[in-house]
Design a protein around this motif. Structure first.
Motif, PDB file in Angstrom:
ATOM      1  N   GLY A  10       0.649  -1.436  -0.053  1.00  0.00           N
ATOM      2  CA  GLY A  10      -0.018  -0.168   0.312  1.00  0.00           C
ATOM      3  C   GLY A  10       0.742   1.157  -0.137  1.00  0.00           C
ATOM      4  N   GLY A  11       0.202   2.149  -0.141  1.00  0.00           N
ATOM      5  CA  GLY A  11       1.087   3.539   0.247  1.00  0.00           C
ATOM      6  C   GLY A  11       1.987   3.810   1.401  1.00  0.00           C
ATOM      7  N   ASP A  51      -4.462 -13.287   2.148  1.00  0.00           N
ATOM      8  CA  ASP A  51      -5.257 -11.901   2.407  1.00  0.00           C
ATOM      9  C   ASP A  51      -5.612 -11.951   3.608  1.00  0.00           C
ATOM     10  N   ALA A  53      -8.838 -10.627   4.678  1.00  0.00           N
ATOM     11  CA  ALA A  53     -10.512 -11.294   4.333  1.00  0.00           C
ATOM     12  C   ALA A  53     -10.491 -12.715   4.513  1.00  0.00           C
ATOM     13  N   GLY A  73       0.160  -0.848   7.364  1.00  0.00           N
ATOM     14  CA  GLY A  73      -0.128  -0.040   6.780  1.00  0.00           C
ATOM     15  C   GLY A  73      -2.264  -0.363   6.200  1.00  0.00           C
ATOM     16  N   SER A 108      -4.403   4.439  11.588  1.00  0.00           N
ATOM     17  CA  SER A 108      -5.338   5.002  11.339  1.00  0.00           C
ATOM     18  C   SER A 108      -5.835   6.287  10.900  1.00  0.00           C
ATOM     19  N   HIS A 149     -15.911   3.690   6.185  1.00  0.00           N
ATOM     20  CA  HIS A 149     -14.024   3.477   6.372  1.00  0.00           C
ATOM     21  C   HIS A 149     -13.850   4.199   7.635  1.00  0.00           C
TER      22      HIS A 149
END
Ligand code: NAP
Length: 225
Positions: A10-11, A51, A53, A73, A108, A149
């Motif tokens: 991720g970023g 994953d 999830a 992250g 967060s 979110h």
């Protein structure tokens, strides 16, 4: 240090990964899609594919075993993925508790101190660090736009509060892709006045630093440029 980095593609995660490797740490990167890691980086770390999830607890236990710090992250890439921060952090915490790993730093978001969650049904009305405009305009607008979110991130913080881990939740405002400066403000338990932006690189920099700041344990940290 021996570090395990979740969501390293991720970023912020990618920034944590690059900075941790650059600093010579022994890194395990947990990602759902290893193809997204550049070859050169992936050769310098241990890569675990997971994953969150559909988590495999045994695999995650092996990923965090012996880690002196765990960094995450993790966050939903879209509204339809909202819930993953809570679900993923719950299983990361379970894996850590099972193998006796204690220290975790997660991402967060700045408005979360005022977002209700099952664990904090009556949060503060305003973050004590926010000025007039943020209280009455900025925070209400972003909270309306990102309701699912933020509910996910608020519940993720509940998961940490309910654990006995040594956690720190970093709450950045709007993220940018500007370069690392290492120059930013932080505050314990509140946001920063006029703190509207922070780069992903600087958030990553602080998350690595926080690992070695015991005074940030079991706290949320506001951060901004
Ligand atoms: N954008 C903002 O301005 C802002 C401001 C404040 C706070 N935040 C919070 O900061 C977080 C991090 O920001 P960012 O820009 O680094 O986000 P990002 O680039 O969207 O990264 C999210 C990471 O979570 C991973 N992920 C999502 N679902 C997953 C799953 N099921 N299993 C494993 N990994 C999963 C993604 O993996 P893939 O790479 O495989 O997709 C990605 O690595 C955001 O999610 C948000 O909650 C954002």
């Amino acid at each position: 240090m021996k570090l395990t980095i979740f969501a390293a593609t991720g970023g912020i995660g990618r920034q944590i990964l690059e900075q941790a490797v650059g600093a010579g740490h022994d890194v395990t990167a947990v990602v759902r899609n290893p193809q997204k890691l550049p070859g050169e980086l992936s050769r310098q770390v241990r890569v675990v594919t997971a994953d969150l999830a559909a988590p495999n607890l045994a695999l995650l236990k092996s990923a965090v075993e012996g880690a002196s710090g765990v960094l995450s992250g993790l966050g939903p890439r879209s509204n339809s993925e909202a819930g993953i921060a809570t679900q993923g952090t719950r299983v990361i915490a379970a894996a850590m508790q099972a193998v006796g790993a204690r220290r975790i730093v997660v991402v967060s978001a700045a408005p979360i101190g005022t977002v209700p969650s099952p664990g904090q049904p009556n949060p503060l009305k305003h973050d004590p660090g926010d000025g007039f405009l943020m209280r009455h305009l900025g925070a209400p607008l972003t909270k309306a736009a990102l309701r699912k979110h933020y509910a996910d991130l608020a519940e993720m913080e509940d998961v940490l509060r309910d654990s006995d881990l040594d956690w720190t939740a970093v709450r950045p405002p709007r993220l940018t892709d500007k370069p690392l400066t290492g120059t930013y403000r932080t505050a314990h338990g509140r946001n920063l006045r006029r703190g509207l932006f922070i780069s992903r690189a600087d958030v990553a920099h602080y998350m690595l630093r926080a690992l070695e700041q015991p005074e940030t344990i079991r706290l949320t940290i506001g951060i901004a440029n």
